[in-house]
Design a protein around this motif. Structure first.
Motif, mmCIF file in Angstrom:
data_model
loop_
_atom_site.group_PDB
_atom_site.id
_atom_site.type_symbol
_atom_site.label_atom_id
_atom_site.label_comp_id
_atom_site.label_asym_id
_atom_site.label_seq_id
_atom_site.Cartn_x
_atom_site.Cartn_y
_atom_site.Cartn_z
ATOM 1 N N ILE A 1 6.238 3.403 2.022
ATOM 2 C CA ILE A 1 6.134 4.140 0.761
ATOM 3 C C ILE A 1 4.822 3.796 0.070
ATOM 4 O O ILE A 1 4.453 2.616 -0.024
ATOM 5 C CB ILE A 1 7.312 3.786 -0.173
ATOM 6 C CG1 ILE A 1 8.643 4.173 0.470
ATOM 7 C CG2 ILE A 1 7.163 4.460 -1.534
ATOM 8 C CD1 ILE A 1 9.854 3.683 -0.301
ATOM 9 N N LEU A 2 4.131 4.819 -0.412
ATOM 10 C CA LEU A 2 2.995 4.614 -1.300
ATOM 11 C C LEU A 2 3.532 4.605 -2.720
ATOM 12 O O LEU A 2 4.143 5.580 -3.165
ATOM 13 C CB LEU A 2 1.960 5.726 -1.130
ATOM 14 C CG LEU A 2 0.847 5.773 -2.184
ATOM 15 C CD1 LEU A 2 -0.017 4.514 -2.137
ATOM 16 C CD2 LEU A 2 0.002 7.032 -2.014
ATOM 17 N N VAL B 1 -4.729 1.159 -13.185
ATOM 18 C CA VAL B 1 -4.115 2.067 -12.226
ATOM 19 C C VAL B 1 -4.018 1.308 -10.911
ATOM 20 O O VAL B 1 -4.992 0.684 -10.477
ATOM 21 C CB VAL B 1 -4.978 3.328 -12.031
ATOM 22 C CG1 VAL B 1 -4.367 4.236 -10.980
ATOM 23 C CG2 VAL B 1 -5.151 4.065 -13.340
ATOM 24 N N ARG B 2 -2.854 1.371 -10.279
ATOM 25 C CA ARG B 2 -2.654 0.629 -9.044
ATOM 26 C C ARG B 2 -2.024 1.543 -7.997
ATOM 27 O O ARG B 2 -1.150 2.355 -8.312
ATOM 28 C CB ARG B 2 -1.726 -0.571 -9.263
ATOM 29 C CG ARG B 2 -2.201 -1.539 -10.310
ATOM 30 C CD ARG B 2 -1.091 -2.473 -10.774
ATOM 31 N NE ARG B 2 -0.680 -3.420 -9.770
ATOM 32 C CZ ARG B 2 -1.302 -4.578 -9.530
ATOM 33 N NH1 ARG B 2 -2.374 -4.887 -10.222
ATOM 34 N NH2 ARG B 2 -0.862 -5.401 -8.621
ATOM 35 N N GLY B 3 -2.463 1.383 -6.767
ATOM 36 C CA GLY B 3 -1.831 2.027 -5.639
ATOM 37 C C GLY B 3 -1.540 0.968 -4.600
ATOM 38 O O GLY B 3 -2.427 0.176 -4.260
ATOM 39 N N LEU B 4 -0.317 0.912 -4.107
ATOM 40 C CA LEU B 4 0.024 -0.074 -3.093
ATOM 41 C C LEU B 4 1.025 0.519 -2.121
ATOM 42 O O LEU B 4 1.786 1.431 -2.468
ATOM 43 C CB LEU B 4 0.572 -1.353 -3.707
ATOM 44 C CG LEU B 4 1.809 -1.275 -4.586
ATOM 45 C CD1 LEU B 4 2.560 -2.599 -4.545
ATOM 46 C CD2 LEU B 4 1.437 -1.004 -6.044
ATOM 47 N N VAL B 5 0.995 0.023 -0.913
ATOM 48 C CA VAL B 5 1.886 0.522 0.124
ATOM 49 C C VAL B 5 2.975 -0.509 0.362
ATOM 50 O O VAL B 5 2.704 -1.708 0.495
ATOM 51 C CB VAL B 5 1.115 0.822 1.423
ATOM 52 C CG1 VAL B 5 2.072 1.350 2.494
ATOM 53 C CG2 VAL B 5 0.009 1.844 1.153
ATOM 54 N N LEU B 6 4.213 -0.025 0.388
ATOM 55 C CA LEU B 6 5.385 -0.882 0.556
ATOM 56 C C LEU B 6 6.042 -0.610 1.897
ATOM 57 O O LEU B 6 6.085 0.528 2.366
ATOM 58 C CB LEU B 6 6.402 -0.618 -0.559
ATOM 59 C CG LEU B 6 5.910 -0.627 -2.008
ATOM 60 C CD1 LEU B 6 7.046 -0.234 -2.951
ATOM 61 C CD2 LEU B 6 5.378 -2.001 -2.379
ATOM 62 N N GLY B 7 6.582 -1.666 2.473
ATOM 63 C CA GLY B 7 7.442 -1.560 3.636
ATOM 64 C C GLY B 7 8.754 -2.222 3.294
ATOM 65 O O GLY B 7 8.771 -3.390 2.890
ATOM 66 N N ASP B 8 9.852 -1.486 3.392
ATOM 67 C CA ASP B 8 11.154 -1.997 2.962
ATOM 68 C C ASP B 8 11.080 -2.498 1.517
ATOM 69 O O ASP B 8 11.599 -3.573 1.171
ATOM 70 C CB ASP B 8 11.658 -3.111 3.885
ATOM 71 C CG ASP B 8 13.124 -3.455 3.630
ATOM 72 O OD1 ASP B 8 13.869 -2.562 3.180
ATOM 73 O OD2 ASP B 8 13.505 -4.619 3.852
ATOM 74 N N GLY C 1 1.169 6.714 8.154
ATOM 75 C CA GLY C 1 2.597 6.464 8.317
ATOM 76 C C GLY C 1 3.401 6.495 7.032
ATOM 77 O O GLY C 1 4.627 6.325 7.054
ATOM 78 N N VAL C 2 2.745 6.723 5.881
ATOM 79 C CA VAL C 2 3.473 6.822 4.616
ATOM 80 C C VAL C 2 4.388 8.045 4.653
ATOM 81 O O VAL C 2 3.984 9.135 5.075
ATOM 82 C CB VAL C 2 2.491 6.906 3.427
ATOM 83 C CG1 VAL C 2 3.214 7.370 2.158
ATOM 84 C CG2 VAL C 2 1.833 5.556 3.196
ATOM 85 N N GLU C 3 5.638 7.867 4.182
ATOM 86 C CA GLU C 3 6.622 8.954 4.207
ATOM 87 C C GLU C 3 6.998 9.451 2.817
ATOM 88 O O GLU C 3 7.599 10.528 2.692
ATOM 89 C CB GLU C 3 7.898 8.485 4.915
ATOM 90 C CG GLU C 3 7.693 8.049 6.357
ATOM 91 C CD GLU C 3 8.971 7.490 6.945
ATOM 92 O OE1 GLU C 3 9.977 8.225 6.992
ATOM 93 O OE2 GLU C 3 8.973 6.302 7.338
ATOM 94 N N LEU C 4 6.659 8.687 1.786
ATOM 95 C CA LEU C 4 7.087 9.036 0.434
ATOM 96 C C LEU C 4 6.111 8.430 -0.562
ATOM 97 O O LEU C 4 5.589 7.330 -0.340
ATOM 98 C CB LEU C 4 8.501 8.481 0.181
ATOM 99 C CG LEU C 4 9.085 8.652 -1.221
ATOM 100 C CD1 LEU C 4 9.413 10.120 -1.493
ATOM 101 C CD2 LEU C 4 10.341 7.795 -1.395
ATOM 102 N N ALA D 1 13.461 6.146 -6.110
ATOM 103 C CA ALA D 1 13.118 7.334 -5.329
ATOM 104 C C ALA D 1 13.896 7.414 -4.019
ATOM 105 O O ALA D 1 14.158 8.509 -3.518
ATOM 106 C CB ALA D 1 11.619 7.336 -5.039
ATOM 107 N N THR D 2 14.276 6.262 -3.469
ATOM 108 C CA THR D 2 15.005 6.250 -2.195
ATOM 109 C C THR D 2 16.508 6.057 -2.381
ATOM 110 O O THR D 2 17.236 5.873 -1.399
ATOM 111 C CB THR D 2 14.462 5.137 -1.282
ATOM 112 O OG1 THR D 2 14.478 3.885 -1.985
ATOM 113 C CG2 THR D 2 13.041 5.443 -0.849
ATOM 114 N N GLY D 3 16.989 6.090 -3.632
ATOM 115 C CA GLY D 3 18.418 5.937 -3.891
ATOM 116 C C GLY D 3 18.943 4.557 -3.592
ATOM 117 O O GLY D 3 20.124 4.397 -3.255
#
Length: 460
Positions: A3-4, A13-20, A69-72, A435-437
């Motif tokens: 997830i971005l 302003v921050r942008g970071l990529v998350l896994g799990d 590979g970001v999905e959301l 966002a992912t419930g």
């Protein structure tokens, strides 16, 4: 899921990529933004510059390959901001942030017919923080004709996406939303001088966004990625702190500070009464946060660090450690005025009891302790809504930076159990979980530890 997460804050302003739902190493880009403040009560941002900062963050992540590979895309965005737009969607002035205390009603303006009923419906008051008072004030001071009003989040997304309706969470922060029906409140709109045509369209429950063609070409890894509705930063921080049920309240200290309790409260169902001194906003269609917010927090530390020639790094923490939790000097921390429902203006800050022997660290400690004290009364009122004491979890960048400040909070909030959410990115993580419930997973992700933990969890 990869997830971005975008954190559209007041100071950066921050942008970071998350896994799990956890930050991936090296997948963080950040740009500081210029917040214009003065003693007249201004608190504004430049919308175009803000957008440019976000684009730079995404360019940086793209160039590093972090977006592959970001999905959301999940978004935590500041509440209460507003900017007037012309017919081309261009800003007609700066963005008013939550920190701006200048809006006042005209001498002939009349507030809600029944203030208590208005408070129960919208979760807010007729107050300078909300669009019900801000829109008429902006119209009077804008030379050109205003076509639409949007929040900063909607302006930014309106440039990036094919469409950018306002999320239910963001709309609740305007003070114009009926929290029960999830539609614009007619009386609040009338106070704002709006028939609804100049307000953002509201999202539907199943809405998702997509990049417009220009930016899909610029960041091809995001070309087909779904964008979730933005979550108000306070709501996202509660979830990221692991405070997702009525047994646990979040005290978050970033640029400002707040105390909040999250509850399940689906739309179109009966809501418990809202105490007069608390607000209530939406997390999503099914959850709300109730609480109180304050203009002072990490911004006080930033001011003191700039003006008082403080020690830096470990030397500062060592100097603070020599003081008791209530050390320092008494302080009035209304440097930026009061958040609703109070109407105290900016410029009332004071430090008391100073002498020639008073040190800069003692003055800082007085300010930090003042931030702790402001929370207690409102926490008691919050607890009255659930009928029992609650645990407290401290979170936010300012809390991660200072062991002494966390321990001062623990002393002020005793005998409650007070923990520290060591996860370094509570806003971004909270937005991703919503966002992912996966709100129920927040307690594990938050990594709640002791207030005397010396370090937060490792950042991206």
């Amino acid at each position: 899921m990869k997830i971005l997460a975008l954190d559209l804050g007041t100071s950066s302003v921050r942008g970071l990529v998350l896994g799990d739902a956890r930050p991936l190493p090296g997948a963080l880009a950040r740009r500081r933004v210029v917040l214009t403040v003065d003693d007249e009560g201004a608190g504004t941002l430049d919308a175009r510059h803000y957008l440019a900062c976000l684009v730079e963050c995404l360019d940086e992540l793209h160039e590093r390959g972090c977006l592959d590979g970001v999905e959301l895309v999940a978004i935590s965005g500041q509440w209460h901001s507003v900017v007037p737009l012309d017919t081309d969607g261009e800003p007609l002035g700066p963005v008013l942030t939550w920190l701006d205390t200048r809006p006042e009603p005209s001498p002939t303006a009349v507030g809600p017919a029944d203030p208590e009923a208005f408070h129960q419906r919208t979760g807010t008051w007729w107050h300078r923080c909300y669009w019900s008072m801000r829109l008429p004030w902006l119209r009077e001071r804008t030379d050109a004709r205003v076509t639409r009003f949007v929040g900063l989040v909607e302006y930014v997304l309106g440039r990036l996406l094919t469409e950018a309706p306002m999320s239910i969470s963001q709309a609740s922060g305007t003070g114009l939303l009926d929290l029960h029906t999830l539609d614009w409140d007619p009386e609040a709109c009338a106070l704002a001088g709006s028939d609804g045509s100049d307000l953002p369209e509201l999202v539907t429950r199943d809405w998702s966004g997509a990049l417009c063609a220009e930016y899909a070409r610029r960041w091809p890894a995001l070309a087909r990625v779904r964008w979730a509705p933005p979550i108000g930063d306070g709501a996202a921080s509660n979830v990221g702190s692991g405070c997702v049920d009525p047994s646990r309240a979040a005290v978050t200290v970033g640029t400002s500070s707040a105390v909040r309790l999250l509850q399940r409260m689906p739309a179109h169902t009966e809501s418990p009464a809202l105490p007069h001194r608390l607000w209530r906003y939406r997390v999503d269609h099914d959850h709300v946060v109730t609480g109180a917010a304050y203009s002072s927090g990490g911004n006080l530390f930033a001011w003191a660090n700039r003006e008082l020639r403080l020690p830096t790094g470990k030397a500062l923490e060592q100097a603070l450690a020599l003081l008791p939790p209530d050390g320092g000097r008494p302080a009035n921390i209304r440097f930026g005025g009061d958040r609703p429902p109070s109407r105290q203006p900016a410029g009332l800050g004071m430090l008391c009891g100073l002498g020639f022997g008073t040190t800069a660290v003692e003055m800082l400690a007085g300010l930090m302790y003042g931030v702790c004290e402001q929370v207690v009364g409102d926490l008691v009122v919050l607890e009255s809504t659930v009928g029992r004491p609650v645990e407290v979890v401290l979170g936010g960048g300012a809390m991660a930076a200072s062991t002494w400040w966390r321990q001062a909070f623990a002393a002020v909030l005793a005998p409650r159990t007070v923990g520290f959410g060591r996860h370094p990115e509570i806003g971004a993580t909270g937005a991703a979980l919503v966002a992912t419930g996966r709100i129920a997973d927040a307690v594990v992700v938050a990594d709640i530890g002791r207030t005397d933990d010396q370090e937060s969890a490792p950042s991206a």
